[in-house]
Design an enzyme around this catalytic site. Structure first.
Site, short mmCIF file in Angstrom:
data_model
loop_
_atom_site.label_atom_id
_atom_site.label_comp_id
_atom_site.label_asym_id
_atom_site.label_seq_id
_atom_site.Cartn_x
_atom_site.Cartn_y
_atom_site.Cartn_z
N GLU A 42 46.88 28.89 38.27
CA GLU A 42 46.51 29.02 39.43
C GLU A 42 46.75 30.53 39.74
OE1 GLU A 42 49.73 28.62 42.31
OE2 GLU A 42 49.18 26.34 42.86
N ARG B 97 48.81 47.60 44.41
CA ARG B 97 48.34 46.16 45.80
C ARG B 97 47.65 45.25 44.90
NH1 ARG B 97 42.18 48.66 47.95
NH2 ARG B 97 42.34 47.56 50.18
N ARG C 12 43.26 32.27 39.61
CA ARG C 12 43.08 32.30 40.30
C ARG C 12 42.44 34.02 41.51
NH1 ARG C 12 40.57 27.50 42.36
NH2 ARG C 12 39.81 28.75 42.75
N HIS C 13 43.35 35.00 40.62
CA HIS C 13 43.61 36.11 41.27
C HIS C 13 42.63 37.41 40.63
CE1 HIS C 13 46.91 35.45 44.22
NE2 HIS C 13 47.26 34.65 43.16
N GLU D 101 48.00 33.60 25.39
CA GLU D 101 48.06 32.79 24.11
C GLU D 101 46.86 31.65 24.07
OE1 GLU D 101 51.74 30.79 24.32
OE2 GLU D 101 51.61 29.61 22.18
N SER D 102 46.33 31.52 22.87
CA SER D 102 44.70 31.15 22.94
C SER D 102 45.57 29.48 22.33
CB SER D 102 43.80 31.65 22.28
OG SER D 102 42.82 30.60 21.74
N ARG E 82 42.70 27.72 21.38
CA ARG E 82 42.01 27.38 20.26
C ARG E 82 42.60 28.38 18.85
NH1 ARG E 82 36.54 29.70 21.55
NH2 ARG E 82 35.82 28.79 20.08
N ASN F 45 48.04 46.58 39.35
CA ASN F 45 48.48 47.24 40.24
C ASN F 45 48.91 46.99 41.43
OD1 ASN F 45 46.48 47.46 42.52
ND2 ASN F 45 44.49 47.98 41.58
N ARG G 211 51.89 33.92 47.29
CA ARG G 211 52.46 33.16 46.57
C ARG G 211 54.41 32.72 46.71
NH1 ARG G 211 48.72 30.44 45.16
NH2 ARG G 211 46.59 31.62 44.16
#
Lengths: 235, 235, 235, 235
Positions: free
Chosen positions: B78, B180, B81-82, B91-92, B94, B178, B189
């Site tokens: 979620e 804003r 999406r920002h 962290e991957s 892959r 930042n 949220r």
């Protein structure tokens, strides 16, 4: 009238966050997750070189640079076209009376444009061209400033009176970016000898780019070194 | 198998730049131009209140906050999406083997969803529902982790083996924003009592929002106070 | 239980605006201003080549492409990291019960990862590895789906029950971009033979990239040709 | 010299994608996933109202509007401060000689600014003020255009000669946005009677906002109706 004529750009780094270490730190979370130590990481020039070369751009975003800049309006105009990773607050000609500071090209500013769109080159002006350029820049400033002052004195709003002013007037701005967005700016706005990609910046914004590079470099010496070594292309 | 189950979110502010003073400073360049002093400005709660109320958002951008976060993958999902004003390094799965840390809802996590899309409310689960939820979260973790480990041991790539893991697995991320962009996140949220606009966040991202607010607030006390007083809407 | 297993990605171009002509049109406003004709411009392959080569990116932004995509959650997860020039609306596991469609790697999906971070190569799995991979992907899907259904039937909220599901579950999304942001995606997410810059994308997102390229190319044939000829780097 | 003076703004919608239906379509993928029909959805005014009211902004992004605009440079200057969801290509004073078209305020443009920063009001000028404003706008245009032409004729580069021109000169631009970014522009740049939030736009950018609203509204009638009904705040 007491006008000031300037030929250079003022750039001052007023605040910053991060370092070469913080780039490494952000990159290592990819491979080390929650076990990545938060402090005490040694800088890894090899890792930063790899990130730069292979376009892993996001580790260069966890830092911040705030500049205070004084430059002609026509430079600000180009600058504001950089949208991603840049924040701006600028002196407002609606909220305040501007100051009588105007740009006049210095003697070493090339005045003649040769070639065609996309492949221009510039050469020095003749002495006559330099004199004419200086004369006109001064005349435009004096004539417009006189009308601006007169309009204000006659009660015409600042936001209307300023329509009379030329784009050579200086303005002041706070600009905040991160290293990734700064590299993008520097790549496009400085025809640097180490650039691997052609660019044809306006000389006056290139003068700003030189000073931005000069101010920021000391705080991220390895990142700038690898930016140079990899052709000055933003990751 | 040695799995860890967690019900909370880890948020740590690892670096920051700026203060209430820097908000005022950036705003004052609009009205004071090059005459605005760079240091020594007193905080003006009135000015910050005005900026917040009248949606002058850009002065809140000349600062930076880097958080190190550990949260379930479905929270990160979620969060990403920002887009504007947020930078992420995560962290991957892959590049590394993940750690066996999984989310299980705490006893106070509401489990029953009532109402219809756009107007849901949530209520506590019965004891049976809580037991079932805990049991399934644990079973899903154990079953998938066993297969993940077995796949890795049999030489199947990390990026394929991880397909078996549930979205409840914890991941670690650096996130930089930042003020804003942080206010925008907090407004959407966190269904905060002082919010003037309705929002229905997922409880687990709200838990993150609470901690982000708690970590950042001390460095910008006036800005957060005015954010609260003006209905927690991002300027 | 009636589960569906898929190994491919669904990409459908549902709407689009613009053409090679609109790229030329936007570029020519720089040099022709208000005298630039609005219609009737012939495509100029030379101009588009110049724009692509010299990184004049903005003329590629005055167009739009909306895709409807069905792909595993772990593909969406990577996709959402593209922030600039991308818009997303995705199926919500909070607002609806997901469908039982899960990813299982096809026989030609390489399963073995060799090398080290930043320089991985992948090779086909042995027959045993392929069998194990298929078996585990199916088991993870069946086990988690059974618990998901049981949790829902016992009144546990969708947004909690979904925590049990693996990242291999398919989700549906609308994604809208412009040609410049699409080229950036394609450059990073497809290790294309014509690429001048190395990239090591996850195979499953590369499969999406192939289909995005295939769907969009016909509407901007010259732009794609020049993208290919200039090393598939976003302008 | 043959100069043109204008007091209005030219806005033409040259291309667009999407409709009220496409907003509904994008929103419904959240709740309907892959079962959402691609075509044939009836417009749901109720759903659009809900999205607008509760700040669900992303469904308003899957569309596109390209405008061709002619406005004074000082209007473009403000416009470019809109970064998210906006693309620009503008006539370049480096690549071409500008045209002699200049702004002069019309008789109904308020000329007197009253009040203090953050709470200005404007009132009509006296007849004397109007005459002076018109005279100065014309004089500034004639004087600067004469020098600009002379500088060009004497071989001084366009990008230097243009420094002499005032910010009242008209420029042409292609601007592309989506409905969400357009609503953000309209909310800030038009002090509309239906606005629930105060704003104090420059009159000339408000004139552009009026025309943008007028051009776009017919293609998204329900979205604009709900924008109006919900206080003209961008979702």
């Amino acid at each position: 009238m007491n006008l000031t004529f300037k030929s250079d750009m003022d750039v001052e780094l007023v605040d910053h966050m991060g370092s070469d270490e913080s780039i490494v730190q952000a990159a290592r979370v990819s491979t080390a997750g929650a076990t990545a130590p938060i402090q005490g990481n040694s800088t890894s020039a090899g890792l930063i070189n790899f990130l730069m070369r292979d376009r892993h751009g996001t580790p260069f975003e966890h830092n911040s640079l705030t500049f205070r800049v004084r430059a002609p309006l026509f430079v600000m105009y180009e600058w504001h076209r950089h949208r991603a990773g840049w924040s701006y607050n600028e002196e407002s000609a609606r909220y305040r009376e501007l100051e009588p500071v105007f740009y006049v090209p210095a003697a070493d500013r090339n005045l003649r444009q040769l070639g065609k769109p996309g492949a221009y080159t510039f050469e020095p002006g003749t002495e006559d061209q330099q004199d004419l350029s200086t004369q006109y820049h001064r005349e435009a400033a004096f004539a417009s400033w006189g009308m601006y002052q007169s309009a204000l004195k006659n009660g015409i709003a600042r936001e209307v009176s300023r329509n009379l002013l030329p784009v050579s007037i200086y303005k002041t701005m706070y600009a905040t970016c991160n290293l990734r967005s700064l590299f993008s700016f520097l790549s496009l706005r400085w025809a640097h000898p180490l650039s691997s990609v052609p660019t044809f910046p306006l000389r006056e914004i290139e003068m700003v780019a030189e000073k931005l590079d000069g101010s920021a470099r000391e705080h991220f010496p390895v990142a700038f070194e690898k930016f140079d070594e990899n052709g000055r292309v933003a990751p």
